[in-house]
Motif scaffolding. Structure first.
Motif, PDB file in Angstrom:
ATOM      1  N   CYS A 143      -8.215  -3.501  -3.411  1.00 36.31           N
ATOM      2  CA  CYS A 143      -8.996  -1.998  -3.824  1.00 36.31           C
ATOM      3  C   CYS A 143      -9.116  -2.001  -4.939  1.00 36.31           C
ATOM      4  CB  CYS A 143      -7.391  -1.929  -4.246  1.00 36.31           C
ATOM      5  SG  CYS A 143      -6.130  -1.217  -2.216  1.00 36.31           S
ATOM      6  N   CYS A 225       1.050   0.357  -1.325  1.00 35.18           N
ATOM      7  CA  CYS A 225       0.273   0.957  -0.759  1.00 35.18           C
ATOM      8  C   CYS A 225      -0.363   2.131  -2.172  1.00 35.18           C
ATOM      9  CB  CYS A 225       0.953   2.322  -0.691  1.00 35.18           C
ATOM     10  SG  CYS A 225       1.791   1.352   1.029  1.00 35.18           S
ATOM     11  N   ILE A 228      -4.497   1.062  -2.577  1.00 31.80           N
ATOM     12  CA  ILE A 228      -4.379   2.100  -1.423  1.00 31.80           C
ATOM     13  C   ILE A 228      -5.245   3.506  -1.943  1.00 31.80           C
ATOM     14  CG2 ILE A 228      -5.494   1.810   0.746  1.00 31.80           C
ATOM     15  CD1 ILE A 228      -3.238   0.025   1.457  1.00 31.80           C
ATOM     16  N   ALA A 247      -7.785   5.010   4.511  1.00 34.41           N
ATOM     17  CA  ALA A 247      -6.676   4.387   3.445  1.00 34.41           C
ATOM     18  C   ALA A 247      -5.279   4.753   4.233  1.00 34.41           C
ATOM     19  CB  ALA A 247      -6.816   5.295   2.392  1.00 34.41           C
TER      20      ALA A 247
END
Length: 505
Positions: A143, A225, A228, A247
């Motif tokens: 990421c 998360c 991301i 995403a």
């Protein structure tokens, strides 16, 4: 509006390289330290491992269903029954982390590094630690590479600065107590009184330090998360809006419940700043796929006690209104006129803003709405939904969007600072680089806890083989961890399981 957001020159190529290298050092350092202290034999982590074993076919899901039956038969507290039932129904929520842990164990076993038959606690712990740490580090580093590959030019400093400020706050500012924040504990005082004013201040504090449970530097699925989401907004701001909408699909396989939050906020950002963007096939295809995937996999509402009838009614209302609008010309003209008013208001306030700033405003307004919604609904809702849904929703929202908001705020302040001091960008990059170097040294220089020392502590759990169920009302961990340890041990070695543990003997 987007000219300054999508600018991509080679002027900051060296800056991007420095930024990504220092960000990798600091992020992996904090992430590794959190993993070092936080990855132990605990109910939640063993549950993740058990879910991976179930998804890989190592063990049947029936064990978790039988756990609920055993707790009911033992007249356990309703809270324990609810938690066991909630976990049993949500085991497919974290496939990335769960399967990473499981296959880390398989790899170690195949290489002869550990053997469950020889030393099960050692096997279990090393699989747990390396599965979580390595898979999480790989995803987080990917990421960061995407962030600084996409975000060049004027985006480098805001993205780099966001990581530096968030890391500094995480390391220097004591974390807030956000556990069960909307549940009114008694007596009050000494328990704090739950008010809207206090909830807002707690939410603002959470933006500074979302705690290890929600921080983008942490090892847990919801924290991955957040990385991301950071990459998605870097893609949006660099003119790759279609790519950014993939995403939420990636998030679905890391933590399913985070995906609709990210997707909903991204759509809201586009509705406010560039609604025509949503009509592009490059955006529509991943949005539809994410919606379908969420509909097939998301079970949070049903787990929290909302019936399918209630969910269907909630979804049916907007669909019915949409059908009425299209079926009745007069109603359609009214809606069109209302939309023109809204669109003029939107254009007046948001078209002149750069995309990072507009997105930041939408995210912060969304946070205000989420806090108010959670507080109002929690006043009269069921106690378990207050604890596990409404009390967690706003800190989860903050953790998910902390880095994009910090980056957007820095981006908004940049023109004003540059007008006062033209060399501010270069000076800020030097200052942030020095800060990140110091933070990285602090995190990496100290000794790391040897695996052998933690394994020695983990071996204490073997005594559960000689114990029987005895609830500890003061600790969920002490009561629940043996359940998942026994289920995993039985899956690999056979022997004593839940039947014997819950027997009266």
């Amino acid at each position: 509006m987007m000219a300054d957001a999508v600018a991509s020159t080679r002027r900051f190529t060296l800056a991007s390289l420095i930024a990504v290298l220092l960000s990798l050092v600091v992020w992996t350092g904090i992430n590794g330290r959190i993993g070092e202290s936080g990855i132990r034999f605990d109910k939640d982590l063993l549950y993740l491992y058990l879910c991976g074993a179930e998804q890989a076919g190592q063990v049947s899901h029936d064990q978790q269903d039988k756990l609920v039956e055993h707790l009911i038969a033992a007249a356990a507290n309703d809270h324990y029954v609810y938690r066991a039932r909630m976990r049993a129904a949500y085991c497919n929520n974290y496939p990335f982390t769960s399967l990473s842990i499981y296959y880390a164990g398989k790899v170690q076993q195949s290489l002869g590094m550990t053997d469950p038959a020889r030393d099960f606690p050692e096997f279990l712990f090393t699989a747990l630690r390396w599965g979580m740490v390595l898979s999480g580090a790989a995803l987080g580093c990917l990421c960061l590479l995407i962030v600084f590959w996409a975000g060049r030019g004027p985006l480098v400093l805001p993205l780099f600065g966001a990581i530096a400020i968030a890391a500094l706050f995480y390391m220097a500012v004591p974390p807030p107590n956000i556990s069960w924040s909307l549940y009114q504990q008694t007596p009050a005082p000494p328990a704090p009184l739950v008010t809207l004013h206090r909830t807002f201040w707690l939410g603002l504090y959470t933006w500074i330090n979302p705690t290890g449970a929600f921080s983008p530097f942490s090892v847990f699925p919801r924290c991955l998360c957040a990385m991301i989401a950071f990459a998605a907004y870097a893609l949006r701001w660099s003119g790759r809006g279609g790519a950014a909408y993939w995403a939420p699909i990636a998030v679905s396989f890391v933590h399913q419940s985070e995906a609709p939050i990210l997707l909903g906020v991204m759509i809201a950002c586009d509705l406010v700043s560039r609604p025509r963007e949503l009509l592009r096939p490059a955006c529509m295809v991943p949005i539809l796929l994410a919606v379908i995937l969420t509909a097939l996999r998301e079970r949070m509402l049903s787990i929290m006690g909302f019936s399918w009838v209630e969910i269907a009614m909630i979804l049916a209302v907007p669909l019915a209104l949409a059908v009425l609008v299209f079926a009745m010309p007069k109603l359609r003209s009214v809606v069109a006129s209302l939309w023109s008013i809204v669109d003029r208001f939107r254009a007046r306030w948001f078209d002149r803003l750069s995309l990072p700033v507009a997105d930041t405003v939408v995210i912060l307004l969304g946070w205000v709405a989420v806090v108010i919604l959670c507080f109002v609904v929690a006043r009269n809702d069921q106690v378990f939904r207050v604890i596990y849904l409404w009390s967690e929703l706003f800190p989860r929202y903050v953790g998910l969007f902390q880095l994009p908001v910090f980056a957007g705020l820095i981006y908004a302040a940049s023109p004003w600072v540059l007008a006062k001091r033209p060399t501010a960008t270069r000076e800020a990059l030097v200052a942030v680089s020095c800060l990140m170097l110091v933070l990285g040294i602090i995190k990496w220089k100290g000794p790391w806890t040897p695996t052998a020392a933690v394994v020695a502590e983990a071996r204490v759990f073997e005594k559960v083989l000689d114990q029987h169920y005895a609830p500890d009302e003061g600790s969920f961990s002490k009561t629940e961890t043996p359940w998942y340890y026994l289920m995993l041990r039985r899956a690999y070695l056979g022997g004593k399981g839940l039947d014997e543990y819950f027997s009266k003997g």
